[in-house]
Write a protein that holds these residues in place. Structure first.
Motif, PDB file in Angstrom:
ATOM      1  N   GLN A 267       0.786  -1.232   0.000  1.00 27.83           N
ATOM      2  CA  GLN A 267       0.000   0.000   0.000  1.00 27.83           C
ATOM      3  C   GLN A 267       0.821   1.286   0.000  1.00 27.83           C
ATOM      4  O   GLN A 267       0.305   2.339  -0.382  1.00 27.83           O
ATOM      5  CB  GLN A 267      -0.917   0.050   1.246  1.00 27.83           C
ATOM      6  N   ASN A 268       2.092   1.222   0.411  1.00 26.49           N
ATOM      7  CA  ASN A 268       2.833   2.450   0.658  1.00 26.49           C
ATOM      8  C   ASN A 268       4.271   2.398   0.156  1.00 26.49           C
ATOM      9  O   ASN A 268       4.880   1.326   0.083  1.00 26.49           O
ATOM     10  CB  ASN A 268       2.874   2.735   2.171  1.00 26.49           C
ATOM     11  N   LEU A 269       4.786   3.586  -0.146  1.00 25.97           N
ATOM     12  CA  LEU A 269       6.202   3.784  -0.401  1.00 25.97           C
ATOM     13  C   LEU A 269       6.796   4.444   0.844  1.00 25.97           C
ATOM     14  O   LEU A 269       6.238   5.420   1.360  1.00 25.97           O
ATOM     15  CB  LEU A 269       6.412   4.692  -1.609  1.00 25.97           C
ATOM     16  N   TYR A 270       7.922   3.897   1.344  1.00 26.23           N
ATOM     17  CA  TYR A 270       8.584   4.448   2.523  1.00 26.23           C
ATOM     18  C   TYR A 270       9.907   5.069   2.096  1.00 26.23           C
ATOM     19  O   TYR A 270      10.707   4.431   1.404  1.00 26.23           O
ATOM     20  CB  TYR A 270       8.839   3.358   3.562  1.00 26.23           C
ATOM     21  N   ILE A 271      10.130   6.298   2.511  1.00 23.01           N
ATOM     22  CA  ILE A 271      11.377   6.977   2.183  1.00 23.01           C
ATOM     23  C   ILE A 271      12.001   7.493   3.473  1.00 23.01           C
ATOM     24  O   ILE A 271      11.352   8.206   4.248  1.00 23.01           O
ATOM     25  CB  ILE A 271      11.149   8.143   1.206  1.00 23.01           C
ATOM     26  N   GLY A 272      13.248   7.110   3.719  1.00 19.22           N
ATOM     27  CA  GLY A 272      14.013   7.615   4.843  1.00 19.22           C
ATOM     28  C   GLY A 272      15.120   8.519   4.340  1.00 19.22           C
ATOM     29  O   GLY A 272      15.824   8.179   3.387  1.00 19.22           O
ATOM     30  N   LEU A 273      15.277   9.694   4.960  1.00 17.60           N
ATOM     31  CA  LEU A 273      16.248  10.689   4.514  1.00 17.60           C
ATOM     32  C   LEU A 273      17.097  11.130   5.695  1.00 17.60           C
ATOM     33  O   LEU A 273      16.581  11.339   6.803  1.00 17.60           O
ATOM     34  CB  LEU A 273      15.518  11.896   3.923  1.00 17.60           C
ATOM     35  N   TYR A 274      18.393  11.277   5.459  1.00 16.02           N
ATOM     36  CA  TYR A 274      19.325  11.652   6.522  1.00 16.02           C
ATOM     37  C   TYR A 274      20.244  12.752   6.025  1.00 16.02           C
ATOM     38  O   TYR A 274      20.712  12.721   4.871  1.00 16.02           O
ATOM     39  CB  TYR A 274      20.160  10.453   6.956  1.00 16.02           C
TER      40      TYR A 274
END
Length: 473
Positions: A267-274
């Motif tokens: 159901q979802n796209l997950y994006i982690g940013l640092y």
């Protein structure tokens, strides 16, 4: 969907029917399961040959699953150089029709020392003519243009090829193993070329400015992600990390370590940013403020890359969100630039975001370390909806660092190093996000022969060139 869009799709569908009838004089082509433009359909027809080429540089004859035969491969130039664009022309024959959308994986291996592998996976004919569309007896010409890594070593380099199913990660079996050189794992050795030695690092530094590729893994219910901005869930720890973001005009850009990780479920796209930051700040609190004027991470997504109907998402250290949906590329719509932006930001996404700060927000008297963002973006928010395993989207990721102590200008970096040229909406220069399905880590160890492979040989995992997909940490 607007009435205009619906009318356009009807017109395109009608053109496709006409195009299919026009093929009666040559080989029959299976009607695509997805809509192509008339120009794309014409391109597909030109790649279906009446007969195999009289001469090919590397003849093969390898058969996969009794359904697909690799006739051979042409490589230009004959002696490639690091950093150079090469043209690979694959010739395939359909022996039997297949219900599986097989993806072609290509390993360009140098056995070192040190060993090196560059992946060149793709779907046939620029993703336009997947194997589910092939008809028995057809000969398909599949032209692939790839830029060799800048740091690819000199010496002998081998092309290994096979087919795999992105839905389950399984490779297609080589069915005539007694007639071809293979590794026992679905890979066939097609040919070998001699590579020139790479130029010095100084000479290549300015050339690392081209679109990148990221391969995202699908997670299941057993790998939950908590949206808290910390990126410390088990799924994140296993995910691939992009290389360091580079300058928006090319090159390494300003100092600092900025990177991203991407995952997805049904159901979802997950994006982690640092991002490193010694002074994390932000005073914008209202949704859809001009967040790009301060410190912010930006996400651009245009699944089909047609520069129409794409979204822009921004998150600040205060977790203030800007979200916009553009019907056409900014600057090509009706009204002024400001009017186009205001119309686009009237749309609201349903994404969930969180920020974690290693330091203190809005305290210029201490020294912070970094801040990170976690975004959960429903596919229902994204034009076109959920992707299928093996499909690709055009995306880009940006970081704006706005120093406030010394009066220096805002520092801007991007994941895909070529995009800006003064404008962050240049979608044609975005990177590629590939959805790999649920599968384990890719085995990247080169193989010389099945019986003598050295288990200690592993290619250089560094991916600063942007051609090799980013690897797990």
């Amino acid at each position: 969907m607007s009435g205009t869009a619906a009318e356009q799709r009807v017109v395109v569908a009608s053109l496709l029917v006409v195009g299919a009838l026009a093929l009666a004089g040559c080989q029959e082509v299976k009607e695509p399961t997805t809509t192509l433009t008339q120009a794309q359909w014409e391109e597909v027809k030109q790649q279906i040959l009446e007969a195999p080429p009289e001469k090919v540089r590397f003849s093969s004859g390898a058969q996969f699953g009794g359904a697909i035969e690799l006739i051979g491969l042409d490589v230009q130039p004959e002696k490639p150089k690091p950093g150079q664009e090469i043209t690979l022309t694959w010739y395939w024959r359909c022996l039997e029709e297949t219900p599986v959308n097989w993806q072609i994986f290509v390993h360009f291996d140098n056995n070192g020392p040190p060993p090196m592998r560059q992946g060149m996976d793709h779907h046939p004919v620029r993703d336009l003519y997947q194997t589910t569309r092939w008809k028995k007896g057809q000969i398909i010409k599949d032209v692939q243009k790839v830029r060799v890594r800048n740091d690819y070593p000199g010496g002998a380099a081998e092309f290994w090829v096979g087919l795999w199913n992105p839905a389950n990660g399984k490779r297609m079996e080589v069915s005539n193993q007694d007639k071809v050189k293979h590794d026992g794992q679905g890979r066939v050795l097609v040919g070998k070329v001699q590579m020139d030695a790479p130029p010095s690092k100084k000479a290549t530094a300015s050339k690392k400015s081209r679109p990148k590729v990221y391969m995202a893994r699908q997670i299941g219910a057993d790998s939950p992600i908590t949206i808290d901005g910390k990126l410390d869930d088990a799924a994140w720890k296993k995910a691939a990390r992009t290389g360091r973001f580079g300058g928006t005009g090319g090159g390494a850009g300003p100092p600092g370590n900025n990177w991203a990780k991407l995952l997805y479920d049904e159901q979802n796209l997950y994006i982690g940013l640092y991002g490193d930051d010694d002074d994390v700040w932000g005073d914008l609190t209202e949704r859809d403020s001009d967040t790009w004027t301060q410190e912010v991470f930006e996400i651009f997504i245009d699944p089909d890359g047609d520069q129409k109907d794409y979204i822009e998402l921004q998150i600040t250290p205060r977790n203030t969100v800007f979200d916009a949906r553009f019907p056409v590329k900014l600057g090509k719509g009706s009204g002024s630039r400001e009017e186009q932006i205001n119309a686009a930001r009237a749309w609201n996404s349903s994404m969930e975001t969180a920020v974690d700060i290693d330091g203190t927000l809005n305290n210029p008297d201490d020294k912070d370390i970094s801040w990170s963002v976690e975004a959960k973006i429903p596919f229902s928010d994204i034009p076109g909806g959920a992707p299928k395993p093996g499909s690709s989207w055009k995306i880009n990721l940006y970081r704006f660092d706005a120093p406030r102590k010394d009066g220096k200008p805002q520092r801007q970096v991007a994941w895909s190093w070529t995009p800006a040229y003064g404008f962050f909406h240049n979608i044609e220069h975005f990177g590629t996000l590939r959805f790999m399905g649920q599968r384990g880590p890719v085995e990247v160890k080169p193989v010389t022969t099945p019986s003598k492979a050295d288990p200690g040989d592993k290619p250089d995992p560094t991916d600063e060139s942007g051609v090799e997909p980013d690897r797990p940490e």
